[in-house]
Scaffold this active site. Structure first.
Site, mmCIF file in Angstrom:
data_model
loop_
_atom_site.group_PDB
_atom_site.id
_atom_site.type_symbol
_atom_site.label_atom_id
_atom_site.label_comp_id
_atom_site.label_asym_id
_atom_site.label_seq_id
_atom_site.Cartn_x
_atom_site.Cartn_y
_atom_site.Cartn_z
ATOM 1 N N SER A 115 -31.124 -45.535 30.845
ATOM 2 C CA SER A 115 -31.183 -47.024 30.371
ATOM 3 C C SER A 115 -32.582 -47.183 29.965
ATOM 4 C CB SER A 115 -31.052 -47.822 31.607
ATOM 5 O OG SER A 115 -29.570 -47.811 32.207
ATOM 6 N N CYS A 116 -32.832 -47.904 29.042
ATOM 7 C CA CYS A 116 -34.102 -48.409 28.646
ATOM 8 C C CYS A 116 -34.271 -50.194 28.538
ATOM 9 C CB CYS A 116 -34.514 -47.789 27.411
ATOM 10 S SG CYS A 116 -36.196 -48.415 26.606
ATOM 11 N N VAL A 117 -35.146 -50.500 28.976
ATOM 12 C CA VAL A 117 -34.978 -52.037 29.272
ATOM 13 C C VAL A 117 -36.531 -52.650 28.923
ATOM 14 C CG1 VAL A 117 -33.229 -52.507 30.524
ATOM 15 C CG2 VAL A 117 -35.244 -52.207 31.627
ATOM 16 N N VAL B 284 -35.895 -45.977 31.995
ATOM 17 C CA VAL B 284 -37.091 -46.476 31.273
ATOM 18 C C VAL B 284 -37.582 -47.811 30.957
ATOM 19 C CG1 VAL B 284 -38.714 -45.809 29.042
ATOM 20 C CG2 VAL B 284 -36.900 -44.136 29.729
ATOM 21 N N PHE C 181 -39.679 -48.403 21.496
ATOM 22 C CA PHE C 181 -38.695 -47.695 22.021
ATOM 23 C C PHE C 181 -38.660 -46.179 21.153
ATOM 24 C CE2 PHE C 181 -34.222 -46.255 21.118
ATOM 25 C CZ PHE C 181 -33.768 -46.170 22.468
#
Length: 125
Positions: free
Chosen positions: A103-105, A76, A84
């Site tokens: 993963s979320c960045v 994401v 978030f």
């Protein structure tokens, strides 16, 4: 390799495919923005964009009989990591246990000035 293409997902904004499946049945989807394929317009707001991104992913996976349950890894990309928890709640409504790896960045900018982009790696059993 097999190219994946769904008319129920937006056309690529550049020289890439919506997705590709290897001979080993691993599926790689390009990042999906919250673009409504019916209007070719970006949805307004992070919630609507996150939902549309996931709907687009479902539609591409559906071209080969897969669902989000086949997802192994999700990435994401958020323009603002302060979103978030909002995106996480939407994400949780689309996926069920066992959840895929994720993963979320936060990124500086996304295509079309989007607020969220989501990509998936899946497996066709």
């Amino acid at each position: 390799m097999q190219r994946l293409n769904s008319e129920q997902a937006p056309k690529a904004l550049g020289p890439y495919s919506q997705g590709m499946m290897t001979g080993g049945n691993i599926v790689f989807l390009s990042g999906q923005l919250g673009i409504d394929p019916a209007t070719n317009q970006l949805q307004e707001g992070v919630e609507a964009q996150a939902k549309q991104s996931l709907e687009n992913i479902q539609n591409i996976l559906g071209t080969i009989g897969l669902t989000l349950e086949n997802a192994l890894k999700v990435t994401v990309f958020l323009k603002d990591l302060d979103n978030f928890s909002v995106v996480n709640d939407i994400y949780a409504s689309y996926f069920q246990e066992p959840y895929p790896a994720r993963s979320c960045v936060q990124v500086a900018k996304l295509p079309a000035d989007a607020l969220v982009e989501i990509e998936v790696i899946a497996e066709k059993a």
